[in-house]
Design an enzyme around this catalytic site. Structure first.
Site, PDB file in Angstrom:
ATOM      1  CG  ASP A  48      -3.145   7.011  -3.034  1.00 30.53           C
ATOM      2  OD1 ASP A  48      -4.201   6.213  -3.140  1.00 30.53           O
ATOM      3  OD2 ASP A  48      -2.442   6.844  -2.228  1.00 30.53           O
TER       4      ASP A  48
ATOM      5  CD  GLU B 233      -3.032   2.246  -3.256  1.00 34.90           C
ATOM      6  OE1 GLU B 233      -4.028   2.894  -3.594  1.00 34.90           O
ATOM      7  OE2 GLU B 233      -2.094   2.629  -2.397  1.00 34.90           O
TER       8      GLU B 233
ATOM      9  CG  HIS C  71      -1.971   1.040   1.317  1.00 37.47           C
ATOM     10  ND1 HIS C  71      -2.433   1.709   2.382  1.00 37.47           N
ATOM     11  CD2 HIS C  71      -2.960   1.290   0.329  1.00 37.47           C
ATOM     12  CE1 HIS C  71      -3.253   2.396   2.159  1.00 37.47           C
ATOM     13  NE2 HIS C  71      -3.727   2.254   0.880  1.00 37.47           N
TER      14      HIS C  71
ATOM     15  CD  GLU D 150      -7.267   5.153  -4.390  1.00 32.61           C
ATOM     16  OE1 GLU D 150      -6.354   4.697  -3.693  1.00 32.61           O
ATOM     17  OE2 GLU D 150      -8.040   5.990  -4.181  1.00 32.61           O
TER      18      GLU D 150
ATOM     19  CG  HIS E  47      -3.997   9.480   0.306  1.00 27.11           C
ATOM     20  ND1 HIS E  47      -4.781  10.123   1.319  1.00 27.11           N
ATOM     21  CD2 HIS E  47      -4.700   8.200   0.238  1.00 27.11           C
ATOM     22  CE1 HIS E  47      -5.732   9.278   1.527  1.00 27.11           C
ATOM     23  NE2 HIS E  47      -5.759   7.995   0.898  1.00 27.11           N
TER      24      HIS E  47
HETATM   25  O1  G3P Z   1      -6.441   1.526  -3.339  1.00 27.26           O
HETATM   26  C1  G3P Z   1      -6.660   1.006  -2.244  1.00 27.26           C
HETATM   27  C2  G3P Z   1      -6.828   1.994  -1.076  1.00 27.26           C
HETATM   28  O2  G3P Z   1      -5.334   2.910  -1.344  1.00 27.26           O
HETATM   29  C3  G3P Z   1      -7.683   3.015  -1.093  1.00 27.26           C
HETATM   30  O3  G3P Z   1      -7.830   3.958   0.123  1.00 27.26           O
HETATM   31  O4  G3P Z   1      -7.593   6.071   0.757  1.00 27.26           O
HETATM   32  O5  G3P Z   1      -5.616   4.325   1.211  1.00 27.26           O
HETATM   33  O6  G3P Z   1      -6.061   5.693  -1.218  1.00 27.26           O
HETATM   34  P1  G3P Z   1      -6.797   4.872   0.405  1.00 27.26           P
HETATM   35 MG    MG Z   2      -4.805   4.564  -2.537  1.00 30.41          MG
END
Ligand code: G3P
Ligand code: MG
Length: 270
Positions: free
Chosen positions: A48, A46, A19, A121, A61
């Protein structure tokens, strides 16, 4: 709508996904985080992605700069030249002082040099959903043109996913769900998605089966607990996004389907 689940999905991605690069162990969404995640054996990340004012896709993010950089206010109103001079590491600790924000282009080069994969994302600045979906998809198609395995694009924003679909229909997509809804599978299918990525608090065997019945892969975020991970793998999960790159390092290195490994271990014990 009832689904039969006969669609075969091309799915080259590993089960374990780090993440924001390396969870909380390094400043999220920076090169330092990806390096650390890779050192812990993760082959997929993953992160953002949003746009600068001049249309450059970069990693952040929050909509604002305040939490994870020495800048202030909405990131998306600044041009990349200004964003590129910010410190996105000091908030985390002295070790990472001066770590810059990361452009998607730089990340693409590093991932491809090492043969690593990514779930991008699409995290638009509010009001920029359509533009962000379209521009990110266009950049991804260009940056990964020579790669067989493309990034998996995901978003909570239906508008962003639709714009990505219209711009580059062949790129794999996933619908993100913070809350499960009865029309989740249908929405994902209308958007031409290959997967659902669901908040782990919302997921159980029945919902995973519902995704599979629609021909979708089912992934979850953010699981940082070994027993919760085992429960979900045994319920048929296809992919897990975690902050705990340290805890799950041995499993990520193995790369095999965790459910199959758990069943085999039980058979061996008998
Ligand atoms: O993509 C999964 C997760 O990252 C979604 O939530 O807020 O951590 O970007 P967030
Ligand atoms: Mg995310």
């Amino acid at each position: 709508m009832t689904h039969t689940g006969t669609n075969a999905v091309f799915w080259p991605y590993p089960c374990w996904i780090a993440h924001r690069g390396a969870g909380k162990l390094a400043p999220e969404n920076t090169m330092a985080a990806f390096r650390l995640g890779a050192e812990h054996g993760f082959a997929m990340f993953e992160c953002d992605v949003k746009l600068s004012a001049d249309g450059e896709p970069f990693l952040l993010h929050d909509a604002e700069l305040d939490r994870t950089t020495n800048g202030q206010g909405v990131a998306g109103v600044l041009k990349w030249d200004a964003l590129s001079r910010l410190d996105a590491g000091s908030w985390h600790g002295r070790t990472y002082a001066g770590e810059p924000l990361l452009r998607l282009e730089s990340l693409a080069r590093w991932l491809q040099a090492l043969g690593l994969m990514v779930n991008l994302e699409i995290k638009p600045t509010p009001g920029e959903e359509v533009r962000t979906g379209r521009v990110v998809a266009q950049h991804v198609a260009r940056l990964w043109a020579q790669s067989q395995i493309k990034p998996l694009l995901s978003s909570f924003s239906v508008e962003a996913l639709r714009a990505a679909q219209e711009a580059q229909p062949d790129l794999p997509r996933a619908l993100l769900l913070d809350k499960w809804s009865r029309d989740a599978v249908d929405t994902a299918l209308v958007l031409g998605c290959q997967a659902l990525v669901v908040n782990q608090t919302q997921l159980d065997e029945e919902r995973i089966a519902a995704g599979h019945a629609g021909g979708l892969k089912v992934l979850t975020y953010t699981v940082n607990d070994a027993s919760r991970a085992s429960t979900l793998w045994l319920s048929g999960l296809d992919g897990l996004i975690t902050d705990r790159v340290d805890l799950f390092e041995p499993q990520a290195r193995l790369g095999a389907n965790p459910a199959r490994l758990m069943v085999e271990a039980e058979e061996f014990a008998c």
